[in-house]
Design an enzyme around this catalytic site. Structure first.
Site, mmCIF file in Angstrom:
data_model
loop_
_atom_site.group_PDB
_atom_site.id
_atom_site.type_symbol
_atom_site.label_atom_id
_atom_site.label_comp_id
_atom_site.label_asym_id
_atom_site.label_seq_id
_atom_site.Cartn_x
_atom_site.Cartn_y
_atom_site.Cartn_z
ATOM 1 N N LYS A 71 -1.414 55.857 -37.446
ATOM 2 C CA LYS A 71 -2.122 56.900 -38.385
ATOM 3 C C LYS A 71 -3.624 55.937 -38.534
ATOM 4 O O LYS A 71 -3.718 55.054 -38.393
ATOM 5 C CB LYS A 71 -1.384 56.606 -39.642
ATOM 6 C CG LYS A 71 -1.015 55.295 -40.398
ATOM 7 C CD LYS A 71 -0.074 55.169 -41.236
ATOM 8 C CE LYS A 71 0.003 53.891 -41.972
ATOM 9 N NZ LYS A 71 1.375 53.583 -42.664
ATOM 10 N N ARG A 121 7.729 56.401 -53.635
ATOM 11 C CA ARG A 121 6.462 56.823 -53.024
ATOM 12 C C ARG A 121 6.818 58.312 -52.289
ATOM 13 O O ARG A 121 6.196 59.437 -52.690
ATOM 14 C CB ARG A 121 5.795 55.743 -52.045
ATOM 15 C CG ARG A 121 4.562 56.407 -51.549
ATOM 16 C CD ARG A 121 3.852 55.358 -50.790
ATOM 17 N NE ARG A 121 4.464 54.982 -49.302
ATOM 18 C CZ ARG A 121 3.973 54.481 -48.439
ATOM 19 N NH1 ARG A 121 2.828 53.869 -48.472
ATOM 20 N NH2 ARG A 121 4.565 54.416 -47.166
ATOM 21 N N TYR A 162 -30.513 41.662 -53.041
ATOM 22 C CA TYR A 162 -30.653 42.293 -54.186
ATOM 23 C C TYR A 162 -30.135 41.501 -55.400
ATOM 24 O O TYR A 162 -29.034 40.587 -55.369
ATOM 25 C CB TYR A 162 -29.567 43.573 -54.002
ATOM 26 C CG TYR A 162 -30.125 44.747 -53.474
ATOM 27 C CD1 TYR A 162 -31.182 45.525 -53.891
ATOM 28 C CD2 TYR A 162 -29.403 45.050 -52.148
ATOM 29 C CE1 TYR A 162 -31.580 46.527 -53.125
ATOM 30 C CE2 TYR A 162 -29.715 46.315 -51.407
ATOM 31 C CZ TYR A 162 -31.203 46.860 -51.988
ATOM 32 O OH TYR A 162 -31.402 48.068 -51.396
ATOM 33 N N MET A 205 -26.048 47.741 -48.026
ATOM 34 C CA MET A 205 -25.429 48.882 -47.245
ATOM 35 C C MET A 205 -25.533 48.684 -45.705
ATOM 36 O O MET A 205 -24.607 48.825 -45.038
ATOM 37 C CB MET A 205 -26.247 50.084 -47.559
ATOM 38 C CG MET A 205 -25.402 51.491 -47.029
ATOM 39 S SD MET A 205 -26.132 52.945 -47.325
ATOM 40 C CE MET A 205 -26.189 53.141 -48.893
HETATM 41 C C1 LIG Z 1 1.814 52.523 -42.568
HETATM 42 C C2 LIG Z 1 3.700 52.699 -42.364
HETATM 43 C C3 LIG Z 1 4.115 51.805 -41.288
HETATM 44 C C4 LIG Z 1 3.428 50.806 -40.688
HETATM 45 O O1 LIG Z 1 3.186 49.744 -41.463
HETATM 46 P P1 LIG Z 1 2.727 48.174 -41.167
HETATM 47 O O2 LIG Z 1 2.803 47.240 -42.407
HETATM 48 O O3 LIG Z 1 1.129 48.491 -40.728
HETATM 49 O O4 LIG Z 1 3.371 47.779 -39.995
HETATM 50 C C5 LIG Z 1 5.430 52.052 -41.267
HETATM 51 N N1 LIG Z 1 6.278 52.978 -41.998
HETATM 52 C C6 LIG Z 1 5.480 53.780 -43.049
HETATM 53 C C7 LIG Z 1 6.348 54.843 -43.372
HETATM 54 C C8 LIG Z 1 4.337 53.559 -43.181
HETATM 55 O O5 LIG Z 1 3.709 54.316 -44.046
#
Ligand SMILES: *Cc1c(COP(=O)(O)O)cnc(C)c1O
Length: 388
Positions: free
Chosen positions: A42, A141, A262, A310
């Site tokens: 992702k 979640r 800055y 930046m």
């Molecule tokens: C992002 C995610 C993972 C991977 O997690 P890591 O800590 O990066 O290994 C696995 N399962 C779900 C549901 C996630 O959202």
């Protein structure tokens, strides 16, 4: 393989070691065997480039990929073989059902609304659709509650419309091996999954892999550890995948008392030397590193002098003179590499390595390297056995 912007124009050079990536994959696969190892890609593979990363991992034997958004899955479809499984962790958004089905992407059903919409589409198509079901085992979640499962199981027809590819849940504290919630979530997940038709199970992210075999289930879902980040506070067993070097665009001497950057927040009691590099917070180098972080040259620590801007950062490079060294226009300094890890940067910035990694900007010149280490590995990644 290289990506724009060109090496000459970029302010920083990001090097991604695909051999280290696949070595990490095989290392994790070996730890969890006979469970199978997926890859979480992702957020553009945590910022490292999902198509290059996923292709390399498929080459190493990975057959299961997780993304967060359907869009990310669709982009990977053209890159990966048709037989790999692509799961969408954020689930099935209203209106996305037809596109998801057409692309044979597997939604993670995170709630009853998603389950009913997917079932309705399957009924209208007259053929079962593949899905994963997420159970909320205590993180609140995403996922179905025990009561939601009651409702789902009361619909006798549901599992004739859905082919259940995976039952999963997610750990809230996998990076804290002592947290009691890890066992509690594992037990709750197992109990609830027992109520569903038989399907492979998945619980562990990177941290979960290191909690031990009880948490591995049938399929593990590492993300961050594939990319070299430590899964918990123990010494990091993973190989570094990312290197970042920044370009020096100006060097100057300063007098005692001269102020830098800055807010004029930095000064020296003695004369010194300042180098400006062409990386700033717009490139994902956190402003929280103002007067806190550092870069390295020839192993010498070069503290960030003043605020992170930046597009640039000023470094106090006075220490180099003591070694008979200096920096000049176009030289590179190390931001991530052998002297400074993602964990070091995250700690100094008051955040986690995930945030540093996924924030690495789009203005770097990117190079994907594959050295020869892989050919020396004699591990055969496990192939699909459970899924069909
Ligand atoms: C992002 C995610 C993972 C991977 O997690 P890591 O800590 O990066 O290994 C696995 N399962 C779900 C549901 C996630 O959202």
């Amino acid at each position: 393989m290289t990506h724009a912007p060109s090496r000459d124009m970029a302010g920083g050079l990001l090097t991604i070691d695909l051999a280290a990536l696949t070595a990490n994959y095989l290392d994790l696969a070996r730890r969890v065997s006979p469970s199978r190892t997926a890859a979480v890609v992702k957020a553009d593979a945590y910022g490292l480039g999902a198509s290059c990363v996923a292709s390399a991992l498929e080459g190493a034997g990975c057959q299961d990929f997780f993304v967060a958004h359907l869009e990310e899955a669709l982009a990977l479809k053209s890159v990966l073989s048709p037989n790999v499984r692509l799961y969408v962790l954020n689930g099935l958004q209203p209106g996305a059902e037809a596109a998801c089905a057409k692309a044979s992407v597997i939604p993670v059903l995170n709630g009853l609304d998603q389950a009913w919409r997917w079932r309705d589409l399957a009924m209208s198509l007259g053929a079962p659709l593949p899905a994963a079901i997420q159970i909320d085992s205590g993180m609140a979640r995403l996922g179905l509650s025990a009561a939601d499962l009651d409702t789902l199981l009361a619909d006798a027809a549901f599992f004739s419309q859905i082919s259940l590819m995976l039952v999963m849940s997610h750990l809230a504290c996998s990076d804290e091996p002592e947290a009691p919630s890890n066992e509690a979530q594992q037990a709750f997940f197992a109990r609830q999954a027992d109520r569903l038709p038989p399907a492979p199970r998945s619980l562990a992210n990177s941290g979960g892999i290191f909690l031990g075999a009880a948490h591995h289930a049938d399929l593990v879902r590492p993300g961050v550890s594939l990319y070299g980040v430590a899964p918990n506070d123990a010494p990091n067993p993973m190989r570094a995948v990312v290197r970042l070097d920044a370009k020096v665009i100006q060097v100057r001497d300063i007098a005692a008392g001269d102020r830098v950057g800055y807010g004029l927040t930095y000064a020296r009691e003695a004369p010194g030397r300042i180098a400006t590099i062409a990386v700033g917070y717009a490139d994902g180098w956190p402003r929280h590193l103002s007067n806190a972080g550092a870069a390295y040259s020839h192993g010498v620590r070069l503290p960030i002098a003043g605020r992170v801007s930046m597009d640039s950062i000023t470094l106090d490079v006075s220490a180099l003179a003591g070694q008979g060294l200096d920096l000049k226009l176009g030289d590179l300094v190390e931001l991530l590499g052998p002297h400074q890890t993602l964990e070091d940067v995250a700690r100094a910035a008051g955040t986690i390595p995930y945030e540093i990694l996924t924030g690495l900007g789009r203005r770097y010149h990117r190079t994907y390297v594959e050295d020869t280490t892989m050919s020396q590995l004699s591990v055969t990644p496990r192939q699909a056995t459970v899924f069909s």
